[in-house]
Design a protein around this motif. Structure first.
Motif: not given
Length: 281
Positions: A132-135, A158-162, A245-252
């Motif tokens: 996922r995206a890098f911290m 938007a939540a992101n599991a970075t 991301g705003l739709a929650g696609a990157k939170a898992q």
């Protein structure tokens, strides 16, 4: 012999640090003067130039492939053809977790999907790392944090599991050292929790003991800033990615990092504490 491409980049540099002195190690770069040090071999080569890849891949048994230009598939094609000709047994590819999202049809994700297909069809054994995206992306805030106490961005909620690039590098190093155990595997690499840019800003403020403010940019302003930095097709792809991301696609969150490393994945607070000097006034 293990070969690392992208050795001057975020992940490649960290993988090199973990493998140095443990195995014969060769670092490949267009500008090899940026690399060096004891216990490594440095070679000049360019993914756009197949002739330069042949000597770089001679005697290599496993390689880390990192490519970064979504406007061309040629770099992966050149490397994989040269690796096959050189008898490279195993290629570890740094891809992206977005490839698993059927709603992701932007240029960058489509490019990564095709790169993965090229690798699977190459004839070499393979492993795919899908972070996922890098911290470390938040280092882009450092100047405004230092000078203004402000973070500016879009989609701040938007939540992101970075993921911490150090975790990616540790996984990559383990795969390269024991490729047979990971052949034909794909690993989703995330942090231990999904956090938003607003929350990351709050964490930085707590660690700095300073009030920081997150300023949400309008969609038009966010798009204008992207256009200042990237070509049109990449700007469009990044905008599409942000909307997902705003739709929650990157939170898992995925457990792979913890399972592979035998410890919890690093969280954003730990990463930020270790890099706090970059944000201090």
């Amino acid at each position: 012999m293990i070969l690392l491409t992208g050795a001057t980049g975020t992940v490649g540099r960290l993988v090199a640090a973990r493998l140095r002195g443990r195995v014969p190690l060769r670092l490949m770069a267009r500008r090899p003067e940026r690399l060096g040090g004891p216990e490594v071999e440095v070679v000049a080569a360019d993914l756009a130039d197949p002739a330069s890849l042949r000597p770089a891949l001679a005697g290599v048994r496993a390689a880390l492939l990192v490519t970064s230009d979504p406007l061309t598939q040629a770099h992966d094609e050149h490397f994989l053809a040269s690796a096959r000709a050189a008898g490279v047994a195993h290629v570890v590819k740094l891809s992206a977790l977005a490839v698993t999202d059927p709603r992701a049809t932007d240029l960058i994700t489509t490019w990564q999907r095709e790169n993965e297909r090229l690798l699977r069809d190459s004839g070499s054994a393979w492993t795919l790392l899908r972070p996922r995206a890098f911290m470390t992306n938040t280092l882009g805030w450092a100047r405004s944090v230092r000078e203004e106490g402000v973070v500016r961005g879009s989609g701040g909620a938007a939540a992101n599991a970075t993921v911490d690039p150090r975790d990616i590098a540790e996984v990559a190093a383990r795969v390269l050292l024991d490729p047979d155990a990971h052949a034909g595997r794909t690993y989703a690499l995330t942090g231990p929790a999904a956090v938003s840019a607003v929350t990351q800003t709050q964490i930085l403020g707590e660690l700095l003991q300073r009030r920081l403010t997150y300023v949400e940019l309008s969609p038009d302003e966010a798009l204008r800033r992207l256009r200042e930095r990237y070509p049109g097709p990449i700007t469009e792809a990044l905008a599409e990615s942000a909307a997902r991301g705003l739709a929650g696609a990157k939170a898992q969150v995925d457990p792979a990092v913890g399972e592979l490393l035998g410890r919890p994945a690093s969280d954003y607070r730990t990463w930020a504490r270790d890099h706090l000097a970059a944000f201090r006034a």
